[in-house]
Design an enzyme around this catalytic site. Sequence first.
Site, PDB file in Angstrom:
ATOM      1  N   ASP A 368      32.030  38.466  39.900  1.00  0.00           N
ATOM      2  CA  ASP A 368      30.869  37.732  40.207  1.00  0.00           C
ATOM      3  C   ASP A 368      30.750  36.541  40.393  1.00  0.00           C
ATOM      4  O   ASP A 368      32.185  36.059  41.090  1.00  0.00           O
ATOM      5  CB  ASP A 368      31.011  37.490  38.604  1.00  0.00           C
ATOM      6  CG  ASP A 368      30.242  36.894  37.869  1.00  0.00           C
ATOM      7  OD1 ASP A 368      28.933  37.537  38.344  1.00  0.00           O
ATOM      8  OD2 ASP A 368      29.828  36.132  36.965  1.00  0.00           O
ATOM      9  N   ASP A 563      30.354  41.172  31.721  1.00  0.00           N
ATOM     10  CA  ASP A 563      31.295  42.214  32.775  1.00  0.00           C
ATOM     11  C   ASP A 563      31.988  42.416  31.986  1.00  0.00           C
ATOM     12  O   ASP A 563      33.009  43.113  33.280  1.00  0.00           O
ATOM     13  CB  ASP A 563      32.006  40.661  33.541  1.00  0.00           C
ATOM     14  CG  ASP A 563      30.799  39.531  34.715  1.00  0.00           C
ATOM     15  OD1 ASP A 563      30.507  39.715  35.184  1.00  0.00           O
ATOM     16  OD2 ASP A 563      31.639  38.465  34.915  1.00  0.00           O
TER      17      ASP A 563
END
Length: 666
Positions: A368, A563
């Site tokens: 990410d 996430d």
Amino acid sequence: MDTTFKNTKNSKLNKPNGCCSSHSEDLHSDDDGHSHDHDHSHEHGTGSKFQMFFPAVVSFCLLLIGIAFDHYFPQTWFTGWVRIAWYSIAYIPVGFPVLKEAFESFRKGSLFSEFFLMSIATIGAFGIGQFPEGVAVMLFYSIGEIFQGLAVQRAKSNIKLLLDQRPDSATVLEGNKTVLKKASEIAIGTIIQLKPGEKLALDGKLLSESATFNTAALTGESKPDTKKKNETVLAGMINLNTVADVEVTTAYTDSKLSKILKMVQEATAKKAPTELFIRKFAKIYTPIVVYLAMAICLLPMFFVSNYVFSHWLYRALVFLVVSCPCALVISIPLGYFGGIGAASKNGILFKGSNFLDIMTAIQVVVMDKTGTLTKGVFKVQKVVPVGIPEEDLVQYTAALESKSTHPVGTAIVEYSKSLNENLKVTDVEEIAGHGLKGKINGKEVIVGNAKLMQQFNINYDLEIDDSPFTIIIVAIDKVYSGYFLIADEIKEDAKDAIQSLHKINVKTVMLSGDKQAVVKAVAKELNIDLAYGDLLPENKAEKVEALKSQNQKVAFVGDGVNDAPVIALADAGIAMGGLGSDATIETADIVIQNDQPRKIYTAINIGKQTKKIVWQNITMAFVVKAVVLILGAGGLATMWEAVFADVGVALLAILNAVRIQRMKFE
């Protein structure tokens, strides 16, 4: 009793029937929450170590005296029953505990245990008159057991010292008084006072204006961390410079440090494939060697003309001593346990030894952007003044932005360090989605994006429209006066992390919900192989699935709640634990406590070194044992070689396994 693994109901290892059951118990707690440490390894002090070694010392002294009477200072009285009694007394201190364990194993239905092998081998040696060798085998075996127990305890203690930093009590503010209370009894909302040098017992919110903490226990980071009012502080942090007041936000048992401890405690429950194979192998291997030993003793009766039972029994007993798979069954889990301990020391938590193995096979690391490679905080990266001194541009803009709560405005105010009190701000108007307009000492100041400039027909440098980052343009009295480039700051070690991964041929991919232009610019600066922006959480999952469909081992690194699904999908899910959400940390297989991307490489390196040590132990044990087994079956090896092949190899394997905790992995 050591409490490292207390209250860990899910971390129970299956005791192997083959051997070394006492030490596999050393690596877990039973369901009652108490450690099942073996008798010789559950204490740590100097006095207790003396008690552990005392039976072996007594046995060793009696053995040496007996050998001296046999070979160097012959005594007429040292024969017959006296000699047998002497060596029997030498045998009892070290032999009785093993005979007792053999009986207990048999009573529980596990005949082919290590204790059974050592018992029949040494009693058999006495049966054929090899008294010194019978005592020596049991003596060195017992010494090996003690050192194995100490090695396990050291591995556990290292993790305990690294992680369990919670004090048992805290100073509570009650009106104008302070009262010392047990940390476990302090309620949420209570205000506790932390003096310089004290450790925080519970998670909370800082009420003081600022305080500096040593966070090494949680993050592995030695650099002090300064927290400001209303920021989160965690149990285990050490206050460094001033008295601080903290409002408790989490119960003692729910603190982040408690969760970290639980993760490490439960790590032993998830075993690596190599470890599982060795345990299954021991269950099959041990009975086979017992039957082979019986064959070595009895089958030659039908083929050898000058067959002597005692000679072939001796060979069988040597074979039995050598056959104990102790070096394998203890050193392998200890190797993985050492890897978990080494990772903890470096601020990385593996939730199972299986993930150490998985990290060695990772081919692609997907990351990410925000919070993983960048700090997730807006910072002024560049100031370009036009027709005005830079200091004036910064002060005028900061004065106007101080009237806004927008993160971009906050970044400019922080960049200015201190506001110019001589600047009088009036008539402030916030233009939604565009910026601010106001008067500063009578001058009209407009601060905002390109659309705001166009709205007021202010000409500016059109090249800045091509920037992927946030641009704040400033006009004073309708004249373009410069701009601020604001971006999420890239972490200091992010570039180094990507370079390190490339050196070991790991492909890097960045996925982000941020706009593609920003993602592309960050990827270019960090030299990331592939980068995708404008992604929703489900799009991130699709990208990871696509990589996995190409038969690639994928690790995903993230920190946000969004996430968590992708972390669960990857072969190895890695969470940034310092600022990461609880959901992400719970879902992840590996937690990086100090949020440093560089630790991704460190985690892979620790996994590789752990696996290397484990396979070194396997190879060494098999080769040495195979050689001595063949020599023993052929009558070319004595009990002394057998002792080395069993206890000696086990000790070498253990020393090799604990070596990992002294290694440097950066």
